[in-house]
Design an enzyme around this catalytic site. Structure first.
Site, short mmCIF file in Angstrom:
data_model
loop_
_atom_site.label_atom_id
_atom_site.label_comp_id
_atom_site.label_asym_id
_atom_site.label_seq_id
_atom_site.Cartn_x
_atom_site.Cartn_y
_atom_site.Cartn_z
N ASP A 18 20.49 -46.18 36.06
CA ASP A 18 21.61 -45.93 35.13
C ASP A 18 21.92 -47.07 34.46
OD1 ASP A 18 23.29 -44.14 33.75
OD2 ASP A 18 24.80 -44.17 35.53
N ASN A 66 17.24 -34.35 31.35
CA ASN A 66 17.25 -35.18 30.31
C ASN A 66 16.75 -34.70 29.01
OD1 ASN A 66 16.49 -38.36 32.42
ND2 ASN A 66 18.58 -37.31 31.74
#
Length: 248
Positions: A18, A66
């Protein structure tokens, strides 16, 4: 269990990578540049894990959620995945890395799926670290697919409901044959699992580090492994009791 500096090393480390976008934003760069820098961190993480004695390294590359990101960013991520496989597959194969891909493959683009299959088939017989790439992956989706498969077996008379055990469910997950992660690590300071390995991570040690993924260097990784080694894992039991000393 392997060791680093005479301390236990997790057999399986899973990482939520991340912070690519924030890394780029902090430098006034397009988000795509953060993703490109993140690919370099992937290479470093694989080398570090293998050198430390980690046997399985799972990287959360692209979640099933995503796809909601802007089309341009998704397109760039797909391009980076293709570039990584085309450029790095030969090196990974030469270094005895075995690649396995988890996630839903139904409906994947025709220019992506063959590359994932090629990466797995090329490295299938390798005996070094296993690099597990979680692509189009979501833990709830994975569990739903596993339950559907079990329901089909029950409906067809191949399995009785009372025969369904946690082991049966594990065997139907994308990670069948892969040990549960000892350590799940997330970069960027966020402290959530984001639908990642929810079943497999039931007894994983969790670790959240402040570094953004492009800044996840070898030293940061080794420091995380040292912190893991200092933890005591009980799996729901009690700590081992110290032996009594004679005369005490």
């Amino acid at each position: 269990m392997s060791k680093i500096q005479s301390r236990p090393v997790p057999a399986h480390v899973a990482i939520i990578m991340d912070g690519n976008g924030r890394w780029a934003n902090a430098r006034g760069l397009p988000r795509t540049m953060g993703h490109r820098k993140g690919v370099e961190a992937v290479r470093e993480a694989v080398r570090t894990a293998g050198g430390a004695g980690v046997r399985y390294l799972t990287l959360f590359a692209f979640s099933s959620e995503n796809w909601r990101r802007p089309e341009e960013e998704v397109s760039d991520l797909m391009g980076l995945l293709k570039m990584f496989i085309r450029r790095d597959l030969a090196d990974l194969h030469r270094e005895n890395v075995r690649i396995r891909v988890i996630g839903d493959r139904d409906g994947l683009r025709s220019d992506i799926l063959p590359l994932l299959v090629e990466a797995e088939e090329t490295t299938w017989n390798n005996t070094g670290i296993t690099l597990v790439i979680a692509f189009n992956y979501g833990a709830r989706d994975e569990m739903a697919r596993a339950v559907r498969a079990l329901a089909i077996d029950v409906a067809n008379g191949r399995l009785r409901p009372e025969e369904i055990t946690p082991a049966c469910i594990s065997a139907r997950l994308d990670t069948a044959g892969i040990p549960d992660p000892d350590l799940i690590l997330r970069t960027s300071g966020e402290e959530r699992l984001s639908n990642f390995l929810l079943w497999q991570g039931a007894y994983s040690e969790l670790m959240f580090v402040p570094e953004l993924w492009p800044d996840f260097t070898r030293d940061v990784f080794l420091s995380a492994l040292e912190r893991y080694a200092a933890r005591e894992r009980r799996f729901g039991g009690l700590s081992p009791q110290p032996r009594a000393v004679a005369g005490s």
